[in-house]
Design an enzyme around this catalytic site. Structure first.
Site, short mmCIF file in Angstrom:
data_model
loop_
_atom_site.label_atom_id
_atom_site.label_comp_id
_atom_site.label_asym_id
_atom_site.label_seq_id
_atom_site.Cartn_x
_atom_site.Cartn_y
_atom_site.Cartn_z
N ASN A 48 38.32 42.21 32.22
CA ASN A 48 38.44 43.36 31.68
C ASN A 48 39.93 43.48 31.42
O ASN A 48 41.01 43.26 31.97
CB ASN A 48 38.55 44.60 32.84
CG ASN A 48 37.12 44.95 33.32
OD1 ASN A 48 36.39 45.06 32.41
ND2 ASN A 48 36.83 44.68 34.62
N GLY A 76 45.71 44.89 45.84
CA GLY A 76 46.22 44.22 46.92
C GLY A 76 45.38 43.05 47.51
O GLY A 76 44.33 43.01 47.22
N GLU A 77 45.85 42.21 48.20
CA GLU A 77 45.27 41.14 49.03
C GLU A 77 45.16 41.69 50.36
O GLU A 77 45.75 41.66 51.26
CB GLU A 77 46.05 39.94 48.94
CG GLU A 77 45.40 38.95 49.88
CD GLU A 77 43.94 38.52 49.82
OE1 GLU A 77 43.62 38.13 48.66
OE2 GLU A 77 43.44 38.74 50.83
N HIS A 129 36.92 31.80 40.42
CA HIS A 129 37.38 32.14 39.09
C HIS A 129 37.49 30.81 38.45
O HIS A 129 37.62 30.52 37.23
CB HIS A 129 38.87 32.90 38.97
CG HIS A 129 38.56 34.08 39.65
ND1 HIS A 129 37.38 34.95 39.22
CD2 HIS A 129 39.22 34.91 40.25
CE1 HIS A 129 37.69 36.07 39.91
NE2 HIS A 129 38.57 35.99 40.43
N CYS A 157 47.83 36.75 40.17
CA CYS A 157 46.72 36.14 39.47
C CYS A 157 47.17 36.42 38.16
O CYS A 157 47.51 37.48 37.76
CB CYS A 157 45.57 36.58 39.99
SG CYS A 157 45.44 36.23 41.73
N CYS A 173 45.15 39.38 36.26
CA CYS A 173 45.17 40.70 36.84
C CYS A 173 46.21 41.48 36.65
O CYS A 173 47.34 41.22 37.08
CB CYS A 173 44.94 40.38 38.46
SG CYS A 173 45.10 41.91 39.48
N CYS A 197 37.71 46.49 37.63
CA CYS A 197 38.43 45.39 38.38
C CYS A 197 39.69 44.82 37.67
O CYS A 197 39.70 44.48 36.57
CB CYS A 197 37.61 44.06 38.86
SG CYS A 197 35.98 44.37 39.45
N GLU A 221 45.45 53.34 43.88
CA GLU A 221 44.18 53.86 43.08
C GLU A 221 42.98 53.53 43.87
O GLU A 221 42.75 52.70 44.45
CB GLU A 221 44.24 53.16 41.73
CG GLU A 221 45.31 53.79 40.86
CD GLU A 221 45.13 53.45 39.50
OE1 GLU A 221 45.64 54.22 38.41
OE2 GLU A 221 44.88 52.23 39.09
N CYS A 233 50.79 43.93 44.75
CA CYS A 233 50.36 42.54 45.48
C CYS A 233 51.57 41.62 45.24
O CYS A 233 52.27 41.49 44.30
CB CYS A 233 48.96 42.15 44.58
SG CYS A 233 48.05 40.82 45.60
N CYS A 286 35.69 51.63 45.79
CA CYS A 286 36.37 50.57 45.55
C CYS A 286 37.82 50.97 46.02
O CYS A 286 38.31 51.97 45.66
CB CYS A 286 36.86 49.91 44.29
SG CYS A 286 37.63 48.51 44.01
N1 SAH Z 1 43.04 40.71 46.13
C1 SAH Z 1 41.68 40.67 46.17
C2 SAH Z 1 40.99 41.75 45.95
C3 SAH Z 1 41.29 42.54 44.94
S1 SAH Z 1 40.92 42.03 43.31
C4 SAH Z 1 40.89 39.59 45.54
O1 SAH Z 1 41.89 38.95 44.64
O2 SAH Z 1 40.04 39.06 45.87
C5 SAH Z 1 39.11 42.39 43.00
C6 SAH Z 1 38.49 41.52 42.34
O3 SAH Z 1 38.79 41.71 40.71
C7 SAH Z 1 38.93 39.97 42.17
O4 SAH Z 1 37.64 39.35 42.14
C8 SAH Z 1 39.70 39.84 41.10
O5 SAH Z 1 39.91 38.56 41.05
C9 SAH Z 1 39.16 40.52 40.22
N2 SAH Z 1 40.02 40.70 38.93
C10 SAH Z 1 41.22 40.94 38.83
N3 SAH Z 1 41.80 41.18 37.55
C11 SAH Z 1 40.73 41.22 36.89
C12 SAH Z 1 40.23 41.52 35.40
N4 SAH Z 1 41.23 41.89 34.76
N5 SAH Z 1 39.21 41.47 34.86
C13 SAH Z 1 37.98 41.16 35.92
N6 SAH Z 1 38.17 40.93 37.07
C14 SAH Z 1 39.52 40.94 37.51
FE1 SF4 Z 2 45.37 38.24 42.76
FE2 SF4 Z 2 43.89 40.06 43.93
FE3 SF4 Z 2 46.36 40.23 43.80
FE4 SF4 Z 2 45.03 40.65 41.67
S1 SF4 Z 2 45.13 41.95 43.72
S2 SF4 Z 2 47.21 39.53 41.91
S3 SF4 Z 2 43.50 39.35 41.74
S4 SF4 Z 2 45.23 38.77 44.74
#
Ligand code: SAH
Ligand code: SF4
Length: 409
Positions: A337, A206-207, A262, A145, A148, A380, A121, A141, A134
């Site tokens: 979110n 993804g990371e 976080h 987390c 997420c 996000c 996406e 991933c 974005c």
């Molecule tokens: N994997 C990378 C980039 C993608 S996530 C990272 O983790 O940084 C992009 C951002 O969205 C990150 O800061 C992540 O922690 C945040 N994020 C993930 N799930 C979320 C949620 N449910 N609500 C708000 N922010 C979230």
């Molecule tokens: Fe964690 Fe970013 Fe992967 Fe979501 S996309 S699981 S926030 S590393």
């Protein structure tokens, strides 16, 4: 299970993976484009010129057919069209939020070993003075987390360079962001800027630092003044904290950096962002302090998701400020979110304001990021592609109705 891999597994057998169907040239970086043109029989001494011609047609004008490339010799156009396409990732679904946010579910070309085409996406967030795209760097991933949505999807694979750049091309196609193109509708809700995509954030699925080389090469195409021309100061890579790769990213790419922090204590961050068990907070902060090019003019953004009763106390706010002392930093407080099945709740609005006040008093402008596109699950951490929904629906007794509209407005 939490996988803590230094690198995602390389699932492709070669560096130029075998794709099913005619491969596309759209989205390739210069080096890969040159190899592709040579393979189609373009003579060595013409290669540089042809690469430059295609570069401009693909990335300045956004053409989607070789026929449109009028300064390329006809026989070359014919040979290229026989071997390649200029296809972008296929749009499976496009959703437009009431606030103008657009989300695309994109199907990628299948690689040779893949049973089905993976999906990712991309999300476009217009504001009056900027338009932020974005984009995703992986399908799924490896990191889990706990707050997420993407983290609940297992890693399918890394995106290729052209698949990362392809998301930008799709977005520019759909919002009419090419010279002479017509914006959708009456252009309402698009920024007033000349170019409609002014900023790019690697904050999708993804990371990105686990797909380092492809992300780096894609960022070069995005930033190239003779290609998509989004300056590196307007491209932000967000990482969960792959410490060993942070300095390398600064040296080899040098885009803006965002850290998904976080939590300010290891015991909590171990749970929220499990890569912390491998690279704890002190190591992460050390990498930030020495990030190449970091300065007051080029601050690192620290993302902090507001989770009710988990990390949102005023004591947490104070230790956040303490932790970032001496680092040129911006703080982004992100209201959580929600997504179907999550155990977390978003902090109360008043609590977010109180938290922000502590951070502001310490001298940080900390805009609370207004959630965008919540009605289409485009915010996000809400991104998760169809491939997983199908898997979920295949489980006996599973609820097949994925992505229901969240209850809040
Ligand atoms: N994997 C990378 C980039 C993608 S996530 C990272 O983790 O940084 C992009 C951002 O969205 C990150 O800061 C992540 O922690 C945040 N994020 C993930 N799930 C979320 C949620 N449910 N609500 C708000 N922010 C979230
Ligand atoms: Fe964690 Fe970013 Fe992967 Fe979501 S996309 S699981 S926030 S590393």
């Amino acid at each position: 299970m939490v996988l803590l891999l230094d690198k995602t597994p390389d699932l492709s057998a070669t560096s130029a993976p075998l794709v099913m169907g005619r491969p596309t040239l759209a989205g390739l970086d210069r080096a890969r484009l040159k190899v592709a043109l040579a393979a189609a029989g373009v003579p060595e001494k013409q290669l540089r010129m042809r690469v430059n011609q295609l570069w401009s047609w693909m990335y300045v004008r956004g053409v989607t057919s070789f026929d449109a490339m009028t300064d390329v010799a006809k026989d070359v156009r014919r040979d290229l069209a026989a071997a390649y396409s200029l296809d972008r990732p296929e749009i499976v679904a496009e959703q437009v939020s009431v606030d103008g946010t657009r989300k695309w579910l994109l199907r990628l070309q299948k690689l040779g070993h893949e049973a089905r085409a993976p999906e990712v996406e991309a999300v476009y967030i217009p504001e009056s003075d900027r338009g932020t795209l974005c984009i995703s760097s992986q399908v799924g991933c490896t990191l889990n987390c706990s707050f997420c949505h993407t983290g609940t999807q297992r890693l399918v694979r890394n995106l290729e360079v052209h698949e990362i750049v392809g998301q930008i091309l799709v977005a520019r196609d759909r919002i009419g962001d090419w010279p002479g193109a017509t914006p959708p509708g009456d252009g309402r809700l698009l920024p007033v800027t000349d170019r409609k995509i002014t900023n790019i954030v690697l904050m999708g699925m993804g990371e990105p630092l686990y797909n380092f080389d492809n992300v780096r090469d894609a960022v070069e195409v995005a930033a190239d003044g003779e290609a998509l021309s989004v300056s590196k100061r307007r491209i932000t890579l967000s990482t969960s904290g792959v410490v060993p790769e942070i300095a390398r990213w600064g040296t080899e790419s040098g885009s803006m950096l965002a850290i998904s922090l976080h939590a300010t204590r290891n015991d909590l961050r171990d749970v929220l962002v499990p890569i912390n068990r491998k690279y704890p907070i002190a190591d992460l902060m050390a990498a930030c302090r020495t990030y190449p090019g970091v300065s007051n003019a080029r601050r690192i953004t620290f993302e902090y998701v507001m989770l009710k009763g988990v990390n949102d106390s005023l004591a947490d706010a104070k230790s956040l400020v303490q932790l970032l002392k001496g680092i040129p930093a911006k703080i982004n407080l992100i209201p959580f979110n929600p997504w179907p099945g999550t155990q977390y709740e978003c902090s109360e609005w008043e609590q977010i304001e109180r938290f922000a006040e502590v951070v502001n008093r310490a001298g940080y402008a900390s805009p609370v990021r207004t959630p965008r596109g919540r009605d289409i699950l485009a915010a996000c951490g809400q991104l998760k592609s169809e491939s997983v929904k199908l898997r979920a629906s295949e489980r006996p007794g599973a609820d097949a109705a994925a992505h229901p509209a969240p209850s809040e407005s």
